[in-house]
Design a protein around this motif. Structure first.
Motif, mmCIF file in Angstrom:
data_model
loop_
_atom_site.group_PDB
_atom_site.id
_atom_site.type_symbol
_atom_site.label_atom_id
_atom_site.label_comp_id
_atom_site.label_asym_id
_atom_site.label_seq_id
_atom_site.Cartn_x
_atom_site.Cartn_y
_atom_site.Cartn_z
ATOM 1 N N ASP A 65 0.828 -1.202 0.000
ATOM 2 C CA ASP A 65 0.000 0.000 0.000
ATOM 3 C C ASP A 65 0.861 1.250 0.000
ATOM 4 O O ASP A 65 0.492 2.277 -0.581
ATOM 5 C CB ASP A 65 -0.911 0.013 1.233
ATOM 6 N N ARG A 102 1.501 4.317 -2.781
ATOM 7 C CA ARG A 102 2.097 5.638 -2.561
ATOM 8 C C ARG A 102 3.476 5.456 -1.965
ATOM 9 O O ARG A 102 3.773 4.431 -1.342
ATOM 10 C CB ARG A 102 1.201 6.502 -1.662
ATOM 11 N N ASP A 192 -1.661 7.761 5.874
ATOM 12 C CA ASP A 192 -2.742 8.528 5.254
ATOM 13 C C ASP A 192 -2.892 8.087 3.797
ATOM 14 O O ASP A 192 -2.011 8.328 2.974
ATOM 15 C CB ASP A 192 -2.411 10.019 5.338
ATOM 16 N N ASP A 193 -4.011 7.468 3.481
ATOM 17 C CA ASP A 193 -4.206 6.963 2.111
ATOM 18 C C ASP A 193 -5.063 7.886 1.256
ATOM 19 O O ASP A 193 -5.588 7.483 0.211
ATOM 20 C CB ASP A 193 -4.825 5.564 2.142
ATOM 21 N N THR A 194 -5.179 9.162 1.653
ATOM 22 C CA THR A 194 -6.062 10.087 0.928
ATOM 23 C C THR A 194 -5.345 10.961 -0.082
ATOM 24 O O THR A 194 -5.998 11.603 -0.905
ATOM 25 C CB THR A 194 -6.812 10.995 1.918
ATOM 26 N N TRP A 195 -4.014 11.021 -0.052
ATOM 27 C CA TRP A 195 -3.325 11.947 -0.937
ATOM 28 C C TRP A 195 -2.927 11.267 -2.251
ATOM 29 O O TRP A 195 -2.749 10.053 -2.306
ATOM 30 C CB TRP A 195 -2.117 12.579 -0.251
ATOM 31 N N THR A 196 -2.751 12.091 -3.274
ATOM 32 C CA THR A 196 -2.362 11.606 -4.594
ATOM 33 C C THR A 196 -1.330 12.564 -5.175
ATOM 34 O O THR A 196 -1.037 13.626 -4.622
ATOM 35 C CB THR A 196 -3.573 11.529 -5.542
#
Length: 294
Positions: A65, A102, A192-196
């Protein structure tokens, strides 16, 4: 699954412990698993080898992940490009081939400054960041100034001579950061898995200090006089070569120091989000003084 490279390094070991404290599933890439902190190997998956090795990163990054990316120091590298971008190429290919979600990497301040292109190690680090970003993997480069922990290299000089030596102009106020704060910022981003996309995340410490200030704080914490002595580029180059660095890496170290004296670390304004909590006085009390007393 979160993969940690360089898990026994000063920053990597702290990131690893933070992730374990958060009960995150962790896999590490380690040349020698026996060097992991006591009790860690039993709590993580271990892939043995170097994260410059295509076979190692293919195995390590499968199903990841997130990856914590840190290039290990290599003062004997034949070139700055070899030490950074060439080292990273296998990992960058594996980020995309293995579908890594990421990546969080350790980087440096300086992008956009007039001296960024002649800043030795920093120039090479920023070039590596560009390669990672160009791969398309979501990437956050944690951009740091000099580390407070660099002072630990001078425990002997502080103890025996009452002196801190360095290449920085004595009255130039610059940011300094503790590695535990770098690890904290990195851990937050990994979880934090919300950023791109790609962005830099400056981490600046809580205050700017000159090395005259540094010496004064050390003196106060230790209860003994300590002074700062600025060294010349020629002396710094000779020291690096005497310590076994290659010509390219020795010159890269000197070029980085010169660039810092010319504004490399002053291109980002400190904000609440880029300020980290550990003051230099805190660090001296909690880290430097015990090291000197040991």
């Amino acid at each position: 699954m979160i993969v940690v490279t360089a898990p026994t390094s000063n920053i990597g070991s702290k990131v690893l412990q933070n992730l374990l404290d958060a009960d995150a599933p962790v896999r590490v890439v380690a040349r020698d698993p026996a060097t992991l902190a006591p009790g860690v190997a039993e709590r993580v998956e271990v892939v043995r080898g170097s994260h410059a090795d295509p076979a190692v990163v293919t195995e390590a990054f499968a199903g990841a992940d997130a990856v914590f990316w840190l290039v290990p120091a290599n003062p004997k590298a034949e070139s700055l490009d070899a030490a950074y971008s060439q080292f990273a190429r296998a990992g960058i290919e594996a980020f995309t081939a293995q579908g890594v979600g990421r990546v969080v990497g350790i980087s440096a301040l300086g992008r956009g400054t007039a001296v960024a292109g002649q800043a030795g190690y920093v120039t090479a680090t920023l070039a590596m960041d560009d390669l990672i970003a160009a791969s398309g993997v979501p990437y956050r480069a944690v951009a740091n100034p000099s580390f407070m922990e660099n002072i630990l290299r001078q425990v002997g000089a502080i103890k025996n001579q009452g002196t801190v030596y360095g290449p920085t102009t004595h009255d130039l106020a610059l940011p300094l950061i503790a590695t535990r704060d770098i690890a904290a910022v990195s851990t937050r981003l990994l979880l934090d898995d919300t950023w791109t996309g790609f962005d830099e995340v400056p981490a600046l410490g809580p205050e700017d200090l000159s090395y005259d200030d540094v010496a004064a704080i050390i003196s106060d914490v230790l209860g003994k006089p300590v002074r700062y002595v600025q060294t010349t580029p020629e002396a710094n180059l000779k020291m690096a070569l005497d310590q076994g660095a290659s010509e390219a890496m020795a010159h890269g170290r000197v070029d980085m120091a010169t660039a810092k004296n010319n504004g490399l670390d002053q291109g980002v304004t400190r904000t609440p989000s880029s300020s980290t909590p550990t003051t230099f006085r805190d660090w001296c009390t909690e880290v430097l003084k015990p090291a000197l007393d040991a």
